[in-house]
Design a protein around this motif. Structure first.
Motif, PDB file in Angstrom:
ATOM      1  N   GLN A  51      -2.686  -1.156  -6.452  1.00  0.00           N
ATOM      2  CA  GLN A  51      -2.052  -2.414  -6.882  1.00  0.00           C
ATOM      3  C   GLN A  51      -1.131  -2.189  -8.079  1.00  0.00           C
ATOM      4  O   GLN A  51      -0.016  -2.709  -8.123  1.00  0.00           O
ATOM      5  CB  GLN A  51      -3.138  -3.437  -7.242  1.00  0.00           C
ATOM      6  N   LEU A  52      -1.602  -1.388  -9.034  1.00  0.00           N
ATOM      7  CA  LEU A  52      -0.813  -1.089 -10.225  1.00  0.00           C
ATOM      8  C   LEU A  52       0.467  -0.343  -9.868  1.00  0.00           C
ATOM      9  O   LEU A  52       1.552  -0.635 -10.386  1.00  0.00           O
ATOM     10  CB  LEU A  52      -1.644  -0.267 -11.215  1.00  0.00           C
ATOM     11  N   LYS A  53       0.343   0.606  -8.941  1.00  0.00           N
ATOM     12  CA  LYS A  53       1.503   1.398  -8.509  1.00  0.00           C
ATOM     13  C   LYS A  53       2.556   0.502  -7.860  1.00  0.00           C
ATOM     14  O   LYS A  53       3.756   0.667  -8.084  1.00  0.00           O
ATOM     15  CB  LYS A  53       1.046   2.484  -7.529  1.00  0.00           C
ATOM     16  N   GLU A  54       2.098  -0.467  -7.079  1.00  0.00           N
ATOM     17  CA  GLU A  54       3.031  -1.385  -6.413  1.00  0.00           C
ATOM     18  C   GLU A  54       3.764  -2.250  -7.445  1.00  0.00           C
ATOM     19  O   GLU A  54       4.961  -2.474  -7.336  1.00  0.00           O
ATOM     20  CB  GLU A  54       2.260  -2.277  -5.431  1.00  0.00           C
ATOM     21  N   LYS A  55       3.026  -2.698  -8.467  1.00  0.00           N
ATOM     22  CA  LYS A  55       3.645  -3.503  -9.526  1.00  0.00           C
ATOM     23  C   LYS A  55       4.686  -2.676 -10.283  1.00  0.00           C
ATOM     24  O   LYS A  55       5.793  -3.139 -10.558  1.00  0.00           O
ATOM     25  CB  LYS A  55       2.584  -4.014 -10.500  1.00  0.00           C
ATOM     26  N   GLN A  56       4.333  -1.440 -10.599  1.00  0.00           N
ATOM     27  CA  GLN A  56       5.257  -0.563 -11.324  1.00  0.00           C
ATOM     28  C   GLN A  56       6.515  -0.292 -10.500  1.00  0.00           C
ATOM     29  O   GLN A  56       7.626  -0.252 -11.033  1.00  0.00           O
ATOM     30  CB  GLN A  56       4.570   0.754 -11.683  1.00  0.00           C
ATOM     31  N   LYS A  57       6.323  -0.141  -9.191  1.00  0.00           N
ATOM     32  CA  LYS A  57       7.465   0.118  -8.302  1.00  0.00           C
ATOM     33  C   LYS A  57       8.441  -1.057  -8.333  1.00  0.00           C
ATOM     34  O   LYS A  57       9.654  -0.872  -8.422  1.00  0.00           O
ATOM     35  CB  LYS A  57       6.970   0.361  -6.863  1.00  0.00           C
ATOM     36  N   VAL A  58       7.912  -2.273  -8.288  1.00  0.00           N
ATOM     37  CA  VAL A  58       8.759  -3.479  -8.321  1.00  0.00           C
ATOM     38  C   VAL A  58       9.483  -3.587  -9.661  1.00  0.00           C
ATOM     39  O   VAL A  58      10.670  -3.900  -9.721  1.00  0.00           O
ATOM     40  CB  VAL A  58       7.918  -4.757  -8.057  1.00  0.00           C
ATOM     41  N   LYS A  59       8.768  -3.285 -10.754  1.00  0.00           N
ATOM     42  CA  LYS A  59       9.372  -3.338 -12.091  1.00  0.00           C
ATOM     43  C   LYS A  59      10.553  -2.371 -12.197  1.00  0.00           C
ATOM     44  O   LYS A  59      11.620  -2.726 -12.694  1.00  0.00           O
ATOM     45  CB  LYS A  59       8.329  -2.994 -13.150  1.00  0.00           C
ATOM     46  N   TYR A  60      10.362  -1.151 -11.718  1.00  0.00           N
ATOM     47  CA  TYR A  60      11.439  -0.155 -11.784  1.00  0.00           C
ATOM     48  C   TYR A  60      12.586  -0.520 -10.839  1.00  0.00           C
ATOM     49  O   TYR A  60      13.751  -0.331 -11.168  1.00  0.00           O
ATOM     50  CB  TYR A  60      10.910   1.236 -11.434  1.00  0.00           C
ATOM     51  N   THR A  61      12.252  -1.047  -9.668  1.00  0.00           N
ATOM     52  CA  THR A  61      13.279  -1.413  -8.684  1.00  0.00           C
ATOM     53  C   THR A  61      14.231  -2.458  -9.238  1.00  0.00           C
ATOM     54  O   THR A  61      15.448  -2.343  -9.128  1.00  0.00           O
ATOM     55  CB  THR A  61      12.629  -1.938  -7.381  1.00  0.00           C
ATOM     56  N   TYR A  62      13.678  -3.508  -9.856  1.00  0.00           N
ATOM     57  CA  TYR A  62      14.499  -4.611 -10.355  1.00  0.00           C
ATOM     58  C   TYR A  62      14.892  -4.459 -11.831  1.00  0.00           C
ATOM     59  O   TYR A  62      15.573  -5.322 -12.377  1.00  0.00           O
ATOM     60  CB  TYR A  62      13.783  -5.941 -10.136  1.00  0.00           C
ATOM     61  N   GLY A  63      14.445  -3.376 -12.486  1.00  0.00           N
ATOM     62  CA  GLY A  63      14.828  -3.130 -13.870  1.00  0.00           C
ATOM     63  C   GLY A  63      14.243  -4.121 -14.852  1.00  0.00           C
ATOM     64  O   GLY A  63      14.912  -4.602 -15.758  1.00  0.00           O
ATOM     65  N   VAL A  64      12.952  -4.437 -14.660  1.00  0.00           N
ATOM     66  CA  VAL A  64      12.267  -5.413 -15.508  1.00  0.00           C
ATOM     67  C   VAL A  64      11.119  -4.720 -16.231  1.00  0.00           C
ATOM     68  O   VAL A  64      10.397  -3.928 -15.632  1.00  0.00           O
ATOM     69  CB  VAL A  64      11.713  -6.578 -14.655  1.00  0.00           C
ATOM     70  N   LEU A  65      10.946  -5.015 -17.522  1.00  0.00           N
ATOM     71  CA  LEU A  65       9.821  -4.459 -18.264  1.00  0.00           C
ATOM     72  C   LEU A  65       8.605  -5.384 -18.188  1.00  0.00           C
ATOM     73  O   LEU A  65       8.679  -6.479 -17.644  1.00  0.00           O
ATOM     74  CB  LEU A  65      10.229  -4.208 -19.719  1.00  0.00           C
ATOM     75  N   GLU A  66       7.469  -4.917 -18.745  1.00  0.00           N
ATOM     76  CA  GLU A  66       6.176  -5.578 -18.527  1.00  0.00           C
ATOM     77  C   GLU A  66       6.129  -7.048 -18.922  1.00  0.00           C
ATOM     78  O   GLU A  66       5.733  -7.896 -18.128  1.00  0.00           O
ATOM     79  CB  GLU A  66       5.087  -4.797 -19.282  1.00  0.00           C
ATOM     80  N   ARG A  67       6.542  -7.384 -20.140  1.00  0.00           N
ATOM     81  CA  ARG A  67       6.428  -8.775 -20.601  1.00  0.00           C
ATOM     82  C   ARG A  67       7.287  -9.706 -19.759  1.00  0.00           C
ATOM     83  O   ARG A  67       6.855 -10.793 -19.367  1.00  0.00           O
ATOM     84  CB  ARG A  67       6.838  -8.870 -22.076  1.00  0.00           C
ATOM     85  N   GLN A  68       8.491  -9.266 -19.462  1.00  0.00           N
ATOM     86  CA  GLN A  68       9.403 -10.075 -18.652  1.00  0.00           C
ATOM     87  C   GLN A  68       8.835 -10.275 -17.245  1.00  0.00           C
ATOM     88  O   GLN A  68       8.892 -11.373 -16.688  1.00  0.00           O
ATOM     89  CB  GLN A  68      10.757  -9.361 -18.577  1.00  0.00           C
ATOM     90  N   PHE A  69       8.256  -9.196 -16.696  1.00  0.00           N
ATOM     91  CA  PHE A  69       7.673  -9.275 -15.349  1.00  0.00           C
ATOM     92  C   PHE A  69       6.512 -10.259 -15.323  1.00  0.00           C
ATOM     93  O   PHE A  69       6.375 -11.058 -14.400  1.00  0.00           O
ATOM     94  CB  PHE A  69       7.205  -7.882 -14.906  1.00  0.00           C
ATOM     95  N   ARG A  70       5.676 -10.208 -16.369  1.00  0.00           N
ATOM     96  CA  ARG A  70       4.531 -11.128 -16.446  1.00  0.00           C
ATOM     97  C   ARG A  70       5.001 -12.574 -16.521  1.00  0.00           C
ATOM     98  O   ARG A  70       4.428 -13.470 -15.882  1.00  0.00           O
ATOM     99  CB  ARG A  70       3.673 -10.786 -17.665  1.00  0.00           C
ATOM    100  N   ASN A  71       6.057 -12.825 -17.279  1.00  0.00           N
ATOM    101  CA  ASN A  71       6.602 -14.184 -17.394  1.00  0.00           C
ATOM    102  C   ASN A  71       7.156 -14.677 -16.061  1.00  0.00           C
ATOM    103  O   ASN A  71       6.991 -15.843 -15.702  1.00  0.00           O
ATOM    104  CB  ASN A  71       7.700 -14.228 -18.458  1.00  0.00           C
ATOM    105  N   ILE A  72       7.817 -13.771 -15.329  1.00  0.00           N
ATOM    106  CA  ILE A  72       8.349 -14.140 -14.001  1.00  0.00           C
ATOM    107  C   ILE A  72       7.200 -14.464 -13.057  1.00  0.00           C
ATOM    108  O   ILE A  72       7.268 -15.430 -12.296  1.00  0.00           O
ATOM    109  CB  ILE A  72       9.224 -12.997 -13.426  1.00  0.00           C
ATOM    110  N   TYR A  73       6.117 -13.680 -13.138  1.00  0.00           N
ATOM    111  CA  TYR A  73       4.958 -13.933 -12.269  1.00  0.00           C
ATOM    112  C   TYR A  73       4.328 -15.288 -12.591  1.00  0.00           C
ATOM    113  O   TYR A  73       3.949 -16.043 -11.697  1.00  0.00           O
ATOM    114  CB  TYR A  73       3.912 -12.818 -12.405  1.00  0.00           C
ATOM    115  N   LYS A  74       4.221 -15.621 -13.892  1.00  0.00           N
ATOM    116  CA  LYS A  74       3.653 -16.922 -14.289  1.00  0.00           C
ATOM    117  C   LYS A  74       4.503 -18.065 -13.746  1.00  0.00           C
ATOM    118  O   LYS A  74       3.984 -19.078 -13.270  1.00  0.00           O
ATOM    119  CB  LYS A  74       3.583 -17.011 -15.821  1.00  0.00           C
TER     120      LYS A  74
END
Length: 200
Positions: A51-74
């Motif tokens: 699950q973590l690997k899939e999340k990291q893959k999406v973050k790198y694909t779209y060029g988003v860092l952790e905090r921004q990604f978490r906000n988008i998910y919320k």
């Protein structure tokens, strides 16, 4: 403005697919890096690891860092419909991603740079925020003075067409017609794994 600036091919080889776009070095060696990259027997990955690997893959694909990604998910979890699909729709609706999808830039990183350097307009107004969410019906265009940039002219020639974007190559402008359906998004992503990761 935070963004990933580390080695891109190394990350792509870790995931086994070119997450940053076309990469001639990845094509040569599309297996994990290191002395025993091909021969090494990988340990069994846990459910959490997958699950973590899939999340990291999406973050790198779209060029988003952790905090921004978490906000988008919320934000995606507050929307109607499935969380995973909403997450991908929000990521696809980002300005830098749409500039890349239009074919104005060769990669998302290049699209991000074009936006932040004020080369892109949304509905006639200059927008220099790569993460801004574009609404269906909005018109994205290259500024008049930027149309002769080499990076743009080279990228337009190799542009792909997507059903949710109407692009005029002559005027270098495009219209975001509608929110894409999950089946139309070409990225190899299992969004359900990300939903399971965040619901723990």
């Amino acid at each position: 403005m935070a963004r990933y600036t580390g080695p891109s091919t190394k990350i792509a080889r870790k995931f086994g697919e070119p997450v940053f776009g076309e990469d001639k070095y990845f094509e040569k060696r599309n297996y994990p890096s290191g002395q025993h990259g091909l021969a090494r027997k990988r340990k069994k990955v846990s459910e959490y690891g997958t699950q973590l690997k899939e999340k990291q893959k999406v973050k790198y694909t779209y060029g988003v860092l952790e905090r921004q990604f978490r906000n988008i998910y919320k934000k995606a979890s507050r929307m109607k419909g499935q969380k995973g699909e909403n997450l991908l729709i929000l990521l696809e609706s980002r300005l830098d991603n749409l500039v890349y999808r239009m074919g104005v830039a060769p990669t998302r990183a290049a699209a991000r740079q074009l936006v932040s350097h004020c080369h892109i307009t949304v509905n006639g107004e200059v927008c220099n925020i790569p993460s801004s969410i574009v609404k269906p019906g909005d018109v994205i265009a290259v500024r008049e003075r930027s149309k002769s940039l080499e990076v743009i002219t080279n990228a337009v020639g190799a542009a792909r067409k997507y059903s949710w974007i109407e692009f005029d190559a002559k005027n270098l402008s495009g219209k975001y017609l509608n929110v894409p359906v999950r089946e139309e998004i070409p990225e190899n992503i299992n969004e359900q794994l990300i939903v399971e990761l965040y619901s723990k």
